[in-house]
Design a protein around this motif. Structure first.
Motif, PDB file in Angstrom:
ATOM      1  N   GLU A 184       0.817  -1.209   0.000  1.00  0.00           N
ATOM      2  CA  GLU A 184       0.000   0.000   0.000  1.00  0.00           C
ATOM      3  C   GLU A 184       0.855   1.265   0.000  1.00  0.00           C
ATOM      4  O   GLU A 184       0.521   2.254  -0.671  1.00  0.00           O
ATOM      5  CB  GLU A 184      -0.912   0.006   1.228  1.00  0.00           C
ATOM      6  CG  GLU A 184      -1.797   1.229   1.377  1.00  0.00           C
ATOM      7  CD  GLU A 184      -2.822   1.358   0.246  1.00  0.00           C
ATOM      8  OE1 GLU A 184      -3.220   2.495  -0.054  1.00  0.00           O
ATOM      9  OE2 GLU A 184      -3.206   0.320  -0.326  1.00  0.00           O
ATOM     10  N   ALA A 185       1.961   1.263   0.745  1.00  0.00           N
ATOM     11  CA  ALA A 185       2.816   2.453   0.843  1.00  0.00           C
ATOM     12  C   ALA A 185       3.483   2.797  -0.485  1.00  0.00           C
ATOM     13  O   ALA A 185       3.976   3.916  -0.663  1.00  0.00           O
ATOM     14  CB  ALA A 185       3.891   2.236   1.910  1.00  0.00           C
ATOM     15  N   CYS A 186       3.483   1.862  -1.435  1.00  0.00           N
ATOM     16  CA  CYS A 186       4.079   2.092  -2.757  1.00  0.00           C
ATOM     17  C   CYS A 186       3.021   2.157  -3.849  1.00  0.00           C
ATOM     18  O   CYS A 186       3.340   2.057  -5.038  1.00  0.00           O
ATOM     19  CB  CYS A 186       5.081   0.980  -3.094  1.00  0.00           C
ATOM     20  SG  CYS A 186       6.402   0.758  -1.894  1.00  0.00           S
ATOM     21  N   ARG A 187       1.790   2.337  -3.466  1.00  0.00           N
ATOM     22  CA  ARG A 187       0.713   2.312  -4.454  1.00  0.00           C
ATOM     23  C   ARG A 187       0.764   3.521  -5.386  1.00  0.00           C
ATOM     24  O   ARG A 187       0.639   3.379  -6.607  1.00  0.00           O
ATOM     25  CB  ARG A 187      -0.652   2.273  -3.752  1.00  0.00           C
ATOM     26  CG  ARG A 187      -1.831   2.270  -4.717  1.00  0.00           C
ATOM     27  CD  ARG A 187      -3.156   2.335  -3.968  1.00  0.00           C
ATOM     28  NE  ARG A 187      -3.382   1.135  -3.203  1.00  0.00           N
ATOM     29  CZ  ARG A 187      -3.979   0.042  -3.670  1.00  0.00           C
ATOM     30  NH1 ARG A 187      -4.389   0.020  -4.926  1.00  0.00           N
ATOM     31  NH2 ARG A 187      -4.175  -0.995  -2.898  1.00  0.00           N
ATOM     32  N   ASP A 188       0.946   4.722  -4.824  1.00  0.00           N
ATOM     33  CA  ASP A 188       0.812   5.944  -5.617  1.00  0.00           C
ATOM     34  C   ASP A 188       2.119   6.668  -5.885  1.00  0.00           C
ATOM     35  O   ASP A 188       2.180   7.548  -6.742  1.00  0.00           O
ATOM     36  CB  ASP A 188      -0.154   6.918  -4.926  1.00  0.00           C
ATOM     37  CG  ASP A 188      -1.539   6.307  -4.764  1.00  0.00           C
ATOM     38  OD1 ASP A 188      -2.003   5.660  -5.717  1.00  0.00           O
ATOM     39  OD2 ASP A 188      -2.136   6.474  -3.684  1.00  0.00           O
ATOM     40  N   ARG A 189       3.164   6.320  -5.151  1.00  0.00           N
ATOM     41  CA  ARG A 189       4.440   6.997  -5.352  1.00  0.00           C
ATOM     42  C   ARG A 189       5.559   6.143  -4.768  1.00  0.00           C
ATOM     43  O   ARG A 189       5.298   5.282  -3.913  1.00  0.00           O
ATOM     44  CB  ARG A 189       4.449   8.377  -4.677  1.00  0.00           C
ATOM     45  CG  ARG A 189       4.439   8.327  -3.142  1.00  0.00           C
ATOM     46  CD  ARG A 189       4.571   9.737  -2.556  1.00  0.00           C
ATOM     47  NE  ARG A 189       4.649   9.707  -1.106  1.00  0.00           N
ATOM     48  CZ  ARG A 189       5.789   9.607  -0.416  1.00  0.00           C
ATOM     49  NH1 ARG A 189       6.942   9.486  -1.072  1.00  0.00           N
ATOM     50  NH2 ARG A 189       5.777   9.614   0.904  1.00  0.00           N
ATOM     51  N   PRO A 190       6.796   6.370  -5.186  1.00  0.00           N
ATOM     52  CA  PRO A 190       7.892   5.597  -4.612  1.00  0.00           C
ATOM     53  C   PRO A 190       8.267   6.118  -3.229  1.00  0.00           C
ATOM     54  O   PRO A 190       8.026   7.283  -2.900  1.00  0.00           O
ATOM     55  CB  PRO A 190       9.036   5.833  -5.613  1.00  0.00           C
ATOM     56  CG  PRO A 190       8.759   7.189  -6.176  1.00  0.00           C
ATOM     57  CD  PRO A 190       7.259   7.292  -6.253  1.00  0.00           C
ATOM     58  N   LEU A 191       8.842   5.255  -2.433  1.00  0.00           N
ATOM     59  CA  LEU A 191       9.447   5.691  -1.183  1.00  0.00           C
ATOM     60  C   LEU A 191      10.701   6.484  -1.502  1.00  0.00           C
ATOM     61  O   LEU A 191      11.394   6.201  -2.487  1.00  0.00           O
ATOM     62  CB  LEU A 191       9.796   4.483  -0.321  1.00  0.00           C
ATOM     63  CG  LEU A 191       8.603   3.642   0.152  1.00  0.00           C
ATOM     64  CD1 LEU A 191       9.079   2.290   0.673  1.00  0.00           C
ATOM     65  CD2 LEU A 191       7.809   4.387   1.226  1.00  0.00           C
TER      66      LEU A 191
END
Length: 427
Positions: free
Chosen positions: A250-257
Motif C-alpha cells: 500500500e505504501a508504494c501504491r501511488d508513489r515511490p518511497l
C-alpha cells in the motif's frame, strides 16, 4: 507537510489491520470452489512450482489445474506504474546488487532476516509456513535469495517489466501472501491475535519488508565497510518501491518511497521489536544452517558478523542479537570489536579494520551463495544465479565443483561430529 506528518501513528495502525483485499477476494473465491480435501497448503505448493517453471521458461504463469485457475484471475501483463518506468533509475538501483552482491548476501542472513524475526507476528508466520509448506527453513531462505537475484541481480535487463523474472516474482508473491493468510487462518486461526497483530502478512509488515531489503541493507553494508552514495541509495529504494507496487504494498501504491521517508518509517518500525520463542528458534536454525557450510575454523563467523552489524544500529535495533539469543561471537572477533572501537577514535586504524571486515564479509557471502546453489539448485523452486554473477563472485556451478564441495562438507561434518556429540551429552 514534514516527513513525520506523512507517517502519523494512525497510518501505521491502519496498515497493520490491512491485508490485500483485492487479491484476498480472488483467493478466497478460488478456495471455496475447490473440492473437499484441497486446502491452501496443497495449492501453495502447486503455485510455487508453476511460478518457478514460468520464470525458467520466460512466460506468464498458467500451468495445469489446480494452479492454473488462480493465475487466470491475475493480470501478469500489468505495466509498471506511471511513476515507476524510469529505466535509468531502475538500472542504477539494480547495479547496487550487481556491484555489492556478496555483501548483500551476508546482509540478508546477518541483518535482514533477524530483523524479520524480532517482529512477533512475522516470526510466527515464518515459523509456521516454513514448517508446513516447505519443511525447511533454508528452502524458504533460498526462495528469498532467488527473489533478490530476480529483482536486483539482472543488471540493466529490465527484469521488472511484464514477462520478466522480477515482475513475475512480485505478482507471484502477492498471490502466495494471500495463500499464507488463508493457511494461517486454517491452521492457527483460533490462536491468532488479530487485534494485536492484524492479519498475517499485513501492510505494515510488507512495508517493513521493503525497508529490510533496502534501508536495512544499506546500514548493514556500512557496518561492513561499504558506504553507498545518496544517489545509489535513492535509486535502490526506488527500484524496491516499484517491486513493492507490483507486490501490492500500500505504501508504494501511488508513489515511490524516498530518502525522506527513511527516518520516520524506521523510527516507527523500531517499536515492533520483541523477543519470541518463534523468533529465537528461527534465528538458532538459521545460524545452524550457515555454520554447517563454513570452513573448518570459521564456524562462528556468521554469529560474529550478526553481532557486528547490529553493534551501533539505531531505533532499538542494537538489541536484536540479545532478543534473538544469538550466541557470543568468536574470541578472535571480540578482538576485532575492540579494534573497531579504537578505530572510531583513531582514524589511522579505520582502513585496516574495515579491510579485515570486508574480507570476512565477502568470505561469508560467498559461502552463503555456494550453500544455496549446492543445496537448492533443484526442486520445485530452485535457486539459480546468472552466469555473469557467478563469474564475478567466483562461484563455480559445474557438476565437478559441486561434487568437490560436497566432499569437503562431508569431511567437515565428520571432523565436527565428536565436538557436537560432546556438546549434546547430558551433564
Amino acid at each position: 507537510m514534514n516527513d513525520h506528518e506523512r507517517w502519523p501513528e494512525e497510518r501505521f495502525r491502519q496498515l497493520r489491520q490491512q491485508a490485500d483485499p483485492d487479491i484476498d477476494k480472488v483467493v478466497a473465491g478460488y478456495l471455496d470452489d475447490q473440492p473437499p480435501g484441497s486446502g491452501p497448503l496443497e495449492l501453495v505448493k502447486a503455485v510455487i512450482q508453476e511460478l518457478a517453471a514460468a520464470k525458467r521458461e520466460a512466460r506468464a504463469p498458467s500451468g495445469e489445474p489446480p494452479a492454473s485457475a488462480i493465475f487466470e484471475a491475475i493480470d501478469f501483463a500489468a505495466d509498471l506504474p506511471d511513476w515507476g518506468d524510469d529505466r535509468e533509475l531502475l538500472a542504477k538501483g539494480q547495479a547496487v546488487f550487481a556491484d555489492y552482491g556478496l555483501y548483500q548476501s551476508a546482509a540478508l542472513f546477518c541483518k535482514c532476516l533477524p530483523m524479520a524475526y524480532v517482529e512477533v507476528s512475522s516470526a510466527k508466520v515464518l515459523a509456521g509456513v516454513s514448517r508446513l509448506a516447505t519443511h525447511s527453513l533454508t528452502r524458504r531462505v533460498a526462495e528469498t535469495g532467488q527473489m533478490l537475484v530476480d529483482v536486483m541481480g539482472l543488471k540493466a535487463t529490465n527484469s521488472l517489466e511484464p514477462g520478466r523474472p522480477g515482475h513475475t516474482t512480485a505478482l507471484g508473491l502477492r498471490i502466495l501472501h494471500s495463500f499464507v493468510r488463508a493457511l494461517v487462518n486454517e491452521r492457527f486461526g483460533d490462536h491468532w491475535d488479530t487485534a494485536r497483530f492484524g492479519p498475517p502478512v499485513n501492510q505494515e509488515l510488507l512495508l517493513a519488508t521493503i525497508f529490510d531489503f533496502s534501508v536495512v541493507t544499506w546500514e548493514a553494508l556500512e557496518s561492513m565497510g561499504v558506504t553507498l552514495s545518496e544517489e545509489q541509495r535513492a535509486a535502490h529504494l526506488y527500484t524496491w518501491s516499484v517491486f513493492g507496487h507490483l507486490m501490492g504494498v500500500e505504501a508504494c501504491r501511488d508513489r515511490p518511497l524516498t530518502l525522506e521517508d527513511v527516518e520516520p518509517v524506521s523510527e516507527r518500525l523500531g517499536r515492533l521489536y520483541e523477543s519470541s520463542d518463534e523468533g529465537r528458534r528461527l534465528m538458532a536454525r538459521l545460524l545452524e544452517e550457515m555454520e554447517e557450510f563454513m570452513h573448518l575454523g570459521w564456524r562462528k563467523l556468521p554469529r560474529s558478523l550478526v553481532h557486528w552489524v547490529f553493534r551501533d544500529a539505531e531505533y532499538g535495533a542494537d538489541r536484536v542479537p540479545e532478543l534473538l539469543g544469538v550466541p557470543k561471537p568468536a574470541w578472535w572477533f571480540t578482538a576485532l570489536f575492540a579494534a573497531g572501537r579504537a578505530a572510531n577514535r583513531h582514524a589511522a586504524l579505520a582502513g585496516p579494520v574495515d579491510g579485515v571486515v570486508r574480507w570476512l564479509v565477502r568470505r561469508l557471502g560467498r559461502q552463503i551463495v555456494v550453500a544455496l546453489v549446492d543445496r537448492h539448485s533443484d526442486g520445485q523452486a530452485a535457486f539459480r544465479i546468472p552466469e555473469d554473477l557467478a563469474g564475478a563472485w567466483r562461484i563455480r556451478q559445474s557438476r565437478t565443483a559441486v561434487k568437490t564441495r560436497e566432499l569437503r562438507r562431508t569431511v567437515r561434518q565428520k571432523v565436527r561430529a565428536p565436538a557436537r556429540r560432546l556438546k549434546e551429552r547430558p551433564t
